[in-house]
Design a protein around this motif. Structure first.
Motif, PDB file in Angstrom:
ATOM      1  N   ALA A  93       0.843  -1.203   0.000  1.00  0.00           N
ATOM      2  CA  ALA A  93       0.000   0.000   0.000  1.00  0.00           C
ATOM      3  C   ALA A  93       0.874   1.247   0.000  1.00  0.00           C
ATOM      4  O   ALA A  93       0.592   2.216  -0.712  1.00  0.00           O
ATOM      5  CB  ALA A  93      -0.935  -0.008   1.205  1.00  0.00           C
ATOM      6  N   VAL A  94       1.949   1.235   0.780  1.00  0.00           N
ATOM      7  CA  VAL A  94       2.867   2.380   0.835  1.00  0.00           C
ATOM      8  C   VAL A  94       3.576   2.535  -0.502  1.00  0.00           C
ATOM      9  O   VAL A  94       3.634   3.638  -1.057  1.00  0.00           O
ATOM     10  CB  VAL A  94       3.876   2.222   1.998  1.00  0.00           C
ATOM     11  CG1 VAL A  94       5.015   3.233   1.877  1.00  0.00           C
ATOM     12  CG2 VAL A  94       3.170   2.373   3.340  1.00  0.00           C
ATOM     13  N   TRP A  95       4.110   1.452  -1.046  1.00  0.00           N
ATOM     14  CA  TRP A  95       4.855   1.544  -2.304  1.00  0.00           C
ATOM     15  C   TRP A  95       3.947   1.983  -3.447  1.00  0.00           C
ATOM     16  O   TRP A  95       4.357   2.761  -4.311  1.00  0.00           O
ATOM     17  CB  TRP A  95       5.553   0.224  -2.610  1.00  0.00           C
ATOM     18  CG  TRP A  95       6.540  -0.170  -1.534  1.00  0.00           C
ATOM     19  CD1 TRP A  95       7.200   0.667  -0.668  1.00  0.00           C
ATOM     20  CD2 TRP A  95       6.945  -1.485  -1.191  1.00  0.00           C
ATOM     21  NE1 TRP A  95       7.996  -0.057   0.188  1.00  0.00           N
ATOM     22  CE2 TRP A  95       7.868  -1.388  -0.109  1.00  0.00           C
ATOM     23  CE3 TRP A  95       6.633  -2.750  -1.672  1.00  0.00           C
ATOM     24  CZ2 TRP A  95       8.471  -2.496   0.475  1.00  0.00           C
ATOM     25  CZ3 TRP A  95       7.242  -3.861  -1.093  1.00  0.00           C
ATOM     26  CH2 TRP A  95       8.143  -3.723  -0.037  1.00  0.00           C
ATOM     27  N   LEU A 120      -2.720   6.661  11.182  1.00  0.00           N
ATOM     28  CA  LEU A 120      -2.002   6.726  12.462  1.00  0.00           C
ATOM     29  C   LEU A 120      -0.682   5.951  12.430  1.00  0.00           C
ATOM     30  O   LEU A 120       0.083   6.007  13.392  1.00  0.00           O
ATOM     31  CB  LEU A 120      -2.891   6.212  13.599  1.00  0.00           C
ATOM     32  CG  LEU A 120      -4.191   7.001  13.803  1.00  0.00           C
ATOM     33  CD1 LEU A 120      -5.011   6.383  14.920  1.00  0.00           C
ATOM     34  CD2 LEU A 120      -3.889   8.467  14.075  1.00  0.00           C
ATOM     35  N   ALA A 121      -0.420   5.256  11.356  1.00  0.00           N
ATOM     36  CA  ALA A 121       0.776   4.413  11.249  1.00  0.00           C
ATOM     37  C   ALA A 121       1.914   5.165  10.566  1.00  0.00           C
ATOM     38  O   ALA A 121       2.521   4.675   9.618  1.00  0.00           O
ATOM     39  CB  ALA A 121       0.435   3.131  10.506  1.00  0.00           C
ATOM     40  N   ILE A 122       2.235   6.342  11.073  1.00  0.00           N
ATOM     41  CA  ILE A 122       3.250   7.190  10.445  1.00  0.00           C
ATOM     42  C   ILE A 122       4.622   6.528  10.481  1.00  0.00           C
ATOM     43  O   ILE A 122       5.334   6.495   9.470  1.00  0.00           O
ATOM     44  CB  ILE A 122       3.270   8.583  11.101  1.00  0.00           C
ATOM     45  CG1 ILE A 122       1.897   9.249  10.912  1.00  0.00           C
ATOM     46  CG2 ILE A 122       4.377   9.455  10.518  1.00  0.00           C
ATOM     47  CD1 ILE A 122       1.672  10.463  11.779  1.00  0.00           C
ATOM     48  N   ARG A 123       5.005   6.003  11.634  1.00  0.00           N
ATOM     49  CA  ARG A 123       6.324   5.340  11.714  1.00  0.00           C
ATOM     50  C   ARG A 123       6.382   4.094  10.841  1.00  0.00           C
ATOM     51  O   ARG A 123       7.399   3.820  10.204  1.00  0.00           O
ATOM     52  CB  ARG A 123       6.649   4.989  13.161  1.00  0.00           C
ATOM     53  CG  ARG A 123       7.044   6.194  13.957  1.00  0.00           C
ATOM     54  CD  ARG A 123       7.559   5.813  15.298  1.00  0.00           C
ATOM     55  NE  ARG A 123       7.923   7.028  16.014  1.00  0.00           N
ATOM     56  CZ  ARG A 123       8.299   7.053  17.252  1.00  0.00           C
ATOM     57  NH1 ARG A 123       8.372   5.944  17.939  1.00  0.00           N
ATOM     58  NH2 ARG A 123       8.616   8.192  17.813  1.00  0.00           N
ATOM     59  N   GLY A 126       6.882   5.178   7.398  1.00  0.00           N
ATOM     60  CA  GLY A 126       8.280   5.556   7.228  1.00  0.00           C
ATOM     61  C   GLY A 126       9.178   4.346   7.070  1.00  0.00           C
ATOM     62  O   GLY A 126      10.095   4.336   6.243  1.00  0.00           O
ATOM     63  N   HIS A 127       8.910   3.312   7.851  1.00  0.00           N
ATOM     64  CA  HIS A 127       9.708   2.085   7.758  1.00  0.00           C
ATOM     65  C   HIS A 127       9.489   1.411   6.402  1.00  0.00           C
ATOM     66  O   HIS A 127      10.445   0.962   5.761  1.00  0.00           O
ATOM     67  CB  HIS A 127       9.351   1.133   8.902  1.00  0.00           C
ATOM     68  CG  HIS A 127      10.257  -0.045   8.980  1.00  0.00           C
ATOM     69  ND1 HIS A 127      10.096  -1.156   8.184  1.00  0.00           N
ATOM     70  CD2 HIS A 127      11.338  -0.289   9.747  1.00  0.00           C
ATOM     71  CE1 HIS A 127      11.042  -2.036   8.453  1.00  0.00           C
ATOM     72  NE2 HIS A 127      11.808  -1.530   9.397  1.00  0.00           N
TER      73      HIS A 127
END
Length: 170
Positions: A93-95, A120-123, A126-127
């Protein structure tokens, strides 16, 4: 994601260092990184593909041409590259969210988390951004700190600065 039967590693020049291009037997991009981070590339390949290691082999011309076009200023060319890589559902999802940031634009890590469906899953976003195996194609360099700072980039902050300036985002 499915596990490929074979992986191939090619090298291509760029204005900011030689690129390592990993494709599979279907000519799909599996990873792209800079030559001076080859150890990280192999670590990510081991994480995502277990014992499968790439053999030396030419990347498809359409991938090489799209990367060259990007560096020549045709930023949309990277959108034509088909990619698949193993990872978690959230990493994907991030990529995928990264590929939707237009050239010349930047977003924050909190916005990336929101676009990936977990605001809410900011870190964690980032990872996932930091473990992106598709440098430039999934443009993690377009993610900046809340204060506009050029926070870490796997290819180095100077490359991040160069890429953003190239895209006229700075």
């Amino acid at each position: 994601m499915s596990r490929p039967a074979r992986l191939f590693l090619d090298r291509a020049p760029s204005p900011i260092g030689e690129l390592l291009i990993v494709t599979d037997e279907t000519e799909t991009l599996r990873a792209l990184d800079f030559h001076d981070h080859e150890h990280r590339l192999h670590r990510l390949l081991k994480t995502h593909y277990g014992p499968l290691r790439p053999n030396v082999g030419a990347a498809p011309a359409r991938i090489r041409d799209a990367v060259a076009a990007y560096f020549a200023g045709e930023f949309h060319a990277l959108n034509s590259i088909a990619w698949a890589t193993n990872g978690t559902t959230f990493q994907h999802a991030v990529w995928t969210a990264l590929t939707q940031i237009p050239a010349g634009a930047t977003i924050t890590y909190s916005e990336l988390a929101r676009r990936a469906g977990r605001p809410l899953a900011i870190r964690a976003a980032g990872h996932a951004n930091g473990s992106n195996p598709l440098s430039i194609v999934a443009p993690c360099h377009r993610v900046i700190g809340m204060d506009g700072a050029l926070t870490g980039y796997g290819g180095g902050v100077e490359r991040k600065r160069w890429l953003l300036a190239h895209e006229k985002a700075l």
